[in-house]
Design a protein around this motif. Structure first.
Motif, short mmCIF file in Angstrom:
data_model
loop_
_atom_site.label_atom_id
_atom_site.label_comp_id
_atom_site.label_asym_id
_atom_site.label_seq_id
_atom_site.Cartn_x
_atom_site.Cartn_y
_atom_site.Cartn_z
N ALA A 288 -13.16 8.78 33.57
CA ALA A 288 -14.85 9.61 32.47
C ALA A 288 -15.45 8.21 32.06
N ASN A 289 -14.88 7.78 31.15
CA ASN A 289 -15.56 6.81 30.80
C ASN A 289 -16.40 5.81 31.41
N ILE A 290 -16.02 5.46 32.61
CA ILE A 290 -16.12 4.47 33.61
C ILE A 290 -17.64 5.13 34.76
N ASP A 291 -18.78 4.77 34.99
CA ASP A 291 -19.43 5.31 35.98
C ASP A 291 -19.08 3.83 36.96
N GLY A 292 -18.80 3.18 37.47
CA GLY A 292 -18.61 2.13 38.59
C GLY A 292 -18.72 1.03 37.85
N LEU A 293 -17.37 0.72 39.31
CA LEU A 293 -17.09 -0.89 39.59
C LEU A 293 -18.33 -1.48 40.57
N LEU A 294 -18.28 -2.45 40.07
CA LEU A 294 -19.76 -2.98 40.75
C LEU A 294 -19.31 -4.57 40.66
N TRP A 295 -20.06 -4.85 41.79
CA TRP A 295 -20.13 -6.44 42.51
C TRP A 295 -21.33 -6.42 41.40
N VAL A 296 -21.97 -7.45 40.47
CA VAL A 296 -23.02 -7.36 39.96
C VAL A 296 -23.52 -8.96 40.07
N LYS A 297 -22.61 -9.56 39.95
CA LYS A 297 -23.09 -10.88 40.07
C LYS A 297 -21.58 -10.61 41.80
N PRO A 298 -22.64 -11.50 43.15
CA PRO A 298 -22.33 -11.89 43.91
C PRO A 298 -21.44 -12.60 44.26
N PRO A 299 -20.42 -12.53 44.85
CA PRO A 299 -19.34 -13.62 45.10
C PRO A 299 -19.77 -14.39 46.13
N GLY A 300 -19.82 -15.20 45.60
CA GLY A 300 -20.23 -16.57 46.38
C GLY A 300 -20.73 -17.26 45.52
N GLU A 301 -22.05 -16.78 44.13
CA GLU A 301 -23.65 -18.05 43.88
C GLU A 301 -23.20 -18.25 42.52
N ALA A 302 -23.42 -19.21 42.85
CA ALA A 302 -23.30 -20.23 41.79
C ALA A 302 -23.11 -20.03 39.84
N ASP A 303 -22.87 -20.61 39.18
CA ASP A 303 -22.50 -20.13 38.02
C ASP A 303 -23.85 -20.83 37.33
N GLY A 304 -23.75 -22.59 37.51
CA GLY A 304 -24.57 -23.33 36.93
C GLY A 304 -24.19 -24.73 37.09
N CYS A 305 -23.16 -24.78 36.92
CA CYS A 305 -22.61 -26.03 36.58
C CYS A 305 -22.19 -27.50 37.80
N ARG A 306 -21.58 -26.64 39.02
CA ARG A 306 -20.99 -27.24 39.61
C ARG A 306 -22.37 -27.77 40.17
N TYR A 307 -23.42 -26.11 41.07
CA TYR A 307 -24.00 -26.26 42.00
C TYR A 307 -25.71 -25.26 41.02
N THR A 308 -26.18 -25.27 41.65
CA THR A 308 -27.37 -24.61 40.80
C THR A 308 -27.29 -23.01 40.85
N ALA A 309 -27.19 -22.88 40.02
CA ALA A 309 -27.57 -21.04 39.59
C ALA A 309 -27.92 -20.21 39.76
N GLY A 310 -27.11 -19.81 40.94
CA GLY A 310 -27.64 -18.97 41.75
C GLY A 310 -27.77 -19.01 43.07
N SER A 311 -28.08 -20.43 43.53
CA SER A 311 -27.44 -21.07 44.78
C SER A 311 -26.22 -20.29 45.47
N PHE A 312 -25.88 -19.43 46.51
CA PHE A 312 -25.04 -19.00 47.98
C PHE A 312 -24.56 -20.48 47.64
N GLN A 313 -23.03 -20.18 48.13
CA GLN A 313 -22.33 -21.73 48.14
C GLN A 313 -20.82 -20.93 48.94
N PRO A 314 -20.94 -21.06 50.08
CA PRO A 314 -20.16 -20.83 50.84
C PRO A 314 -18.34 -21.51 51.16
N ASP A 315 -18.17 -22.60 50.58
CA ASP A 315 -17.32 -23.07 49.34
C ASP A 315 -16.71 -21.92 48.53
N LEU A 316 -17.15 -21.84 48.05
CA LEU A 316 -17.10 -20.66 46.90
C LEU A 316 -17.14 -19.57 47.14
N ALA A 317 -18.08 -18.85 48.11
CA ALA A 317 -17.47 -17.97 48.60
C ALA A 317 -15.97 -17.47 49.20
#
Length: 457
Positions: A288-317
């Motif tokens: 009752a304390n948790i409204d959702g388990l969501l995928w907020v950060k889409p899997p496979g989209e980069a954090d910005g250290c090796r690849y451009t932040a937000g870009s989809f990278q199939p190897d990460l996915a």
């Protein structure tokens, strides 16, 4: 360069070094209670991962990425600050979700001086323009339930701001929340709580109060890390207790489970292969304390250290999905509070429900129950093309007494009364003659043997 999708960086140095055991908690759809949201989350057919799959259907990684990532609903990020286009982007997205009878989730990421100028820097030039941007978002939300995750890291990360700048940001977040809620009273608004290995729960609660959580529905955590669901839910309970002690009650948590199925700790996943997708998205959380388990950060989209932040990278996915212990086709474990008798059956039904021969026909569909548990079941449908190529397909059936569909992957669900229809996703509508594809779903109630019809969409 400003990112175009879901960038996220921002962690304190001490948080980057922390590690937490990656214990997982699964919640069984159909038998577990939820927080304040009910329904099916919207899966956008036009995402970076869907577009990559369309362009790379023969890539050796495509099947895994398709079945374990693209099949799932994830939040749409509003991260490009553009006053002239944000309204139409939001109305189109929300309208499509409403038409499907599903719940859209939006991550609003345009606060001035976001990410403290790090890899995901950008946002509104000033807070006055930020409020104009928020107003245009608010005007486009419609009137149905929509989930809004406000400004990742905006409250947990304040190291680059002085006291007056912090006060101005808090006021901006408070005003934004009020604007969104006034425009659509059914909007569910959640503020940034960082994660369990960043600020303490008491400190984060105080920051949330200052940023106006009294006007919001709650807070979210773990977008900037990979901490286990159990660690985040414990952190959330501590925040709720701290909020209650400050006179702010009735707030709930959303946890980002998109990348927390493996090791936790270091914020950047671009180079770390010890990551896995976590629990699949649901608002049926069993807590009752948790409204959702969501995928907020889409899997496979980069954090910005090796690849451009937000870009989809199939190897990460692929790295996240290939080592996942619970892909969509496997049985979801029971809720921790369930009795042993309510755990899923380990033996899937081998009795398909044929919809008829496909010889000379457009398409046909067969059904099997892959697992069942007290109050719910998981089904799989195989769609087969007839003697010529398909250009999309739609499978329909009538729900049995007490049945409902809570989650679908590999297709888009619409419901009209007791009739449900699953139409192809963007990547699996075109089938060669005699070619097949599958979609799956989680249902409430008792599993049955539906009579399926397959036709042109």
């Amino acid at each position: 360069m400003s990112p175009t999708r879901s960038p996220i960086k921002a962690l304190a140095a001490t948080a980057a070094c922390a590690t937490v055991a990656a214990a997982g908690i699964w919640f069984a759809a159909g038998s577990a209670s939820a927080g304040t949201i009910s329904g099916t989350l919207y899966r956008d057919p036009d995402t970076p991962v869907a577009r990559w799959l369309q362009s790379n259907p023969n890539d050796s990684r495509a099947a895994v990425i398709r079945d374990r990532i693209a099949s799932q609903p994830a939040s749409r990020w509003l991260s490009s600050f553009n006053l002239s286009t944000v309204g139409s982007e939001v109305s189109t997205y929300v309208g499509a979700a409403n038409a499907a009878g599903q719940i859209p989730a939006l991550t609003v990421y345009g606060i001035t001086n976001r990410d403290c100028g790090g890899a995901s820097s950008g946002g509104a030039p000033d807070l006055n323009q930020y409020q104009q941007w928020i107003s245009r978002i608010a005007q486009s939300l419609g009137s149905r339930t929509v989930i809004l995750l406000m400004e990742p890291d905006s409250i947990a990360l304040l190291t680059c701001l002085n006291s007056s700048e912090i006060a101005a940001r808090n006021q901006a977040l408070r005003t934004a929340t009020q604007t969104l809620k006034a425009a659509n009273p059914n909007a569910k608004v959640y503020l940034d709580a960082g994660h369990s290995t960043w600020n303490s729960a008491s400190e984060q609660a105080s920051r949330l109060v200052a940023a106006g959580i009294a006007d919001a529905d709650g807070f979210y955590s773990n977008v900037s890390n990979y901490n286990s669901t159990s660690a985040e839910s414990s952190f959330g309970r501590s925040i709720i207790n701290a909020l209650n002690s400050q006179g702010v009650t009735g707030k709930r948590q959303i946890i980002d489970t998109s990348r927390n199925g493996g090791a936790s700790g270091d914020w950047c996943g671009d180079d770390n292969t010890d990551r896995r997708i976590g629990q699949y998205p649901t608002v049926n959380t069993g807590d009752a304390n948790i409204d959702g388990l969501l995928w907020v950060k889409p899997p496979g989209e980069a954090d910005g250290c090796r690849y451009t932040a937000g870009s989809f990278q199939p190897d990460l996915a692929y790295s996240l999905a290939s080592s996942a212990t619970n892909p969509p086709s496997s049985a979801p474990p029971s809720s921790p509070s369930s009795s042993p008798s309510s755990s899923p059956s380990s033996s899937p039904s081998s009795s398909p429900s044929p919809s008829g021969p496909v010889v000379g026909g457009y398409c046909a569909a067969t059904y099997r129950t892959t697992s069942s548990w007290q109050g719910g079941f998981q089904g799989e449908v195989t769609v087969k093309a007839g003697g010529s190529n398909t250009a999309g397909w739609a499978v329909s059936w009538t729900l049995g007494s007490g049945q409902s569909i809570n989650q679908v992957w590999g297709g888009t669900l619409t419901t009209s009364g007791s009739t449900v229809t699953v139409r192809n996703a963007a990547w699996n509508g075109t089938l060669p003659a005699d070619g097949t594809t599958t979609f799956g779903f989680i249902g409430s109630g008792s599993a049955g043997t539906p009579t399926l019809t397959c036709a042109r969409p």
